[in-house]
Design a protein around this motif. Structure first.
Motif, PDB file in Angstrom:
ATOM      1  N   TYR A  17       0.737  -1.125   0.193  1.00  0.00           N
ATOM      2  CA  TYR A  17       0.024   0.093   0.033  1.00  0.00           C
ATOM      3  C   TYR A  17       0.843   1.160   0.015  1.00  0.00           C
ATOM      4  N   GLN A  29       2.468   2.035  -3.317  1.00  0.00           N
ATOM      5  CA  GLN A  29       1.367   2.604  -4.348  1.00  0.00           C
ATOM      6  C   GLN A  29       1.234   4.184  -3.866  1.00  0.00           C
ATOM      7  N   TRP A  30       1.325   4.386  -2.639  1.00  0.00           N
ATOM      8  CA  TRP A  30       0.596   5.759  -2.218  1.00  0.00           C
ATOM      9  C   TRP A  30       1.865   6.743  -2.576  1.00  0.00           C
ATOM     10  N   ASP A  64       4.816   8.529  -4.927  1.00  0.00           N
ATOM     11  CA  ASP A  64       4.995   8.592  -6.270  1.00  0.00           C
ATOM     12  C   ASP A  64       6.283   9.833  -6.441  1.00  0.00           C
TER      13      ASP A  64
END
Length: 278
Positions: free
Chosen positions: A59, A62-63, A65
Motif C-alpha cells: 500500500y 502505491q501511495w 510517487d
C-alpha cells in the motif's frame, strides 16, 4: 530469480527450526494436545502479522510517487540490507542458545498455564522471520523491477518447497547435511545478497545526486562478465557485481565488508579460556 528462491528457502528453514523446536518440546509435556493447539494458533498469528506487514508495504509503495517514491524505494533497499546483516549477526550470537531460550520461554508459559503467553512467544518468533522475509522480498522486488510477477511468485513457492526438503535432511542428524554447515553457507550467501542490496541503494543515492560517483565508470569488465547478460545478471543480483562500477560504489561496498567482518568477530562466541594447571 535465484535470490528470491534463496531468501524464501533460508528464512523458511529458520522458521521451521523454531516451530520444530517448540513442537518437539511440547510433545514431551503431559498436556501436549492442548499445548499444540496453542502452538498452531501462534504460528497462524505470526504468519498473519507478516502478511499484514506485506500488505502495508504494498500500500505504501502505491501511495508514494515521484521523488517520494524513489526515496521510499531507497529506504526499503537499505533497510533490507541492514536487516540481513543484523539477522546474520543475531544468529551468530544466539544460534547455540536458540533452542534453550525458546524452551525456557515456553516452559514459563506452560507451567503457569499462560496459553496466551505461549501464543505470544510463537507468534513473535514467526512474525520476526516472516517480517524479515517480507522486507527482503520487497527490497529484491524493487531491485529487479520489471520482473514477471508469476516468475517472482514461482521462485518464492519453489524456495518454500525446498525449505521443507532441506529441513527434513537437517533432521536426519547431520548424516546428509548439518545445521552448522547450513548456517555457515547460507550466512555467506546472505551477506553477499546484503552487499548486492547495498550496491543498488548506493546507485540510487548517486542517481538522486545525494552522493557523488567520484569516477564513473572506474573500469569496464563486460568482456569478462557482462552484468546485462543472463549469467551476469544472476551474479550481479546475488553479489552486487557491476561490469561498469562507480568508484563510490566500490568504496562503500568495501566498507560494508569491513563493518560486517567486525560485527561477526564481535558476535562469535569465544571458547572458554583454559586455566593452566600448576
Amino acid at each position: 530469480m535465484g535470490d528470491v528462491l534463496f531468501i524464501v528457502w533460508r528464512e523458511s528453514v529458520e522458521a521451521l527450526l523454531v516451530v520444530g523446536i517448540l513442537y518437539a518440546w511440547l510433545r514431551r509435556q503431559p498436556d501436549a494436545a492442548r499445548g499444540l493447539r496453542w502452538l498452531w494458533l501462534g504460528v497462524g498469528v505470526g504468519i498473519g502479522l507478516a502478511c499484514l506487514l506485506g500488505a502495508a508495504l504494498m500500500y505504501a509503495a502505491q501511495w508514494f510517487d515521484g521523488n517520494a517514491g524513489d526515496v521510499f524505494q531507497l529506504a526499503m533497499v537499505l533497510v533490507a540490507c541492514a536487516l540481513i546483516v543484523q539477522m546474520v549477526v543475531w544468529m551468530r550470537r544466539h544460534g547455540r542458545t536458540l533452542k534453550s531460550e525458546l524452551e525456557h520461554d515456553m516452559r514459563d508459559s506452560f507451567e503457569t498455564a499462560n496459553w496466551w503467553g505461549m501464543v505470544s512467544v510463537v507468534a513473535l518468533a514467526l512474525a520476526r522471520e516472516g517480517s524479515e522475509t517480507v522486507i527482503f522480498l520487497f527490497g529484491l522486488g524493487l531491485q529487479q523491477r520489471g520482473v514477471d510477477q508469476l516468475v517472482f511468485a514461482g521462485s518464492a513457492l519453489a524456495g518454500f518447497g525446498l525449505a521443507f526438503a532441506t529441513f527434513h535432511l537437517l533432521q536426519l542428524g547431520g548424516r546428509v547435511l548439518s545445521w552448522r554447515g547450513f548456517f555457515r553457507v547460507s550466512e555467506a550467501l546472505l551477506l553477499l545478497l546484503g552487499g548486492s542490496l547495498l550496491v543498488t541503494g548506493v546507485e540510487k543515492l548517486i542517481a538522486l545526486d545525494w552522493l557523488p560517483a567520484l569516477v564513473d565508470p572506474l573500469w569496464d569488465s563486460s568482456r569478462l562478465l557482462d552484468d546485462g547478460t543472463r549469467v551476469g545478471g544472476i551474479v550481479a543480483a546475488l553479489t552486487g557485481y557491476r561490469a561498469h562500477p562507480a568508484l563510490m560504489v566500490l568504496l562503500l561496498y568495501a566498507l560494508y565488508w569491513l563493518v560486517v567482518r567486525r560485527l561477526l568477530r564481535s558476535a562469535t562466541p569465544r571458547p572458554p579460556q583454559q586455566v593452566a594447571s600448576t
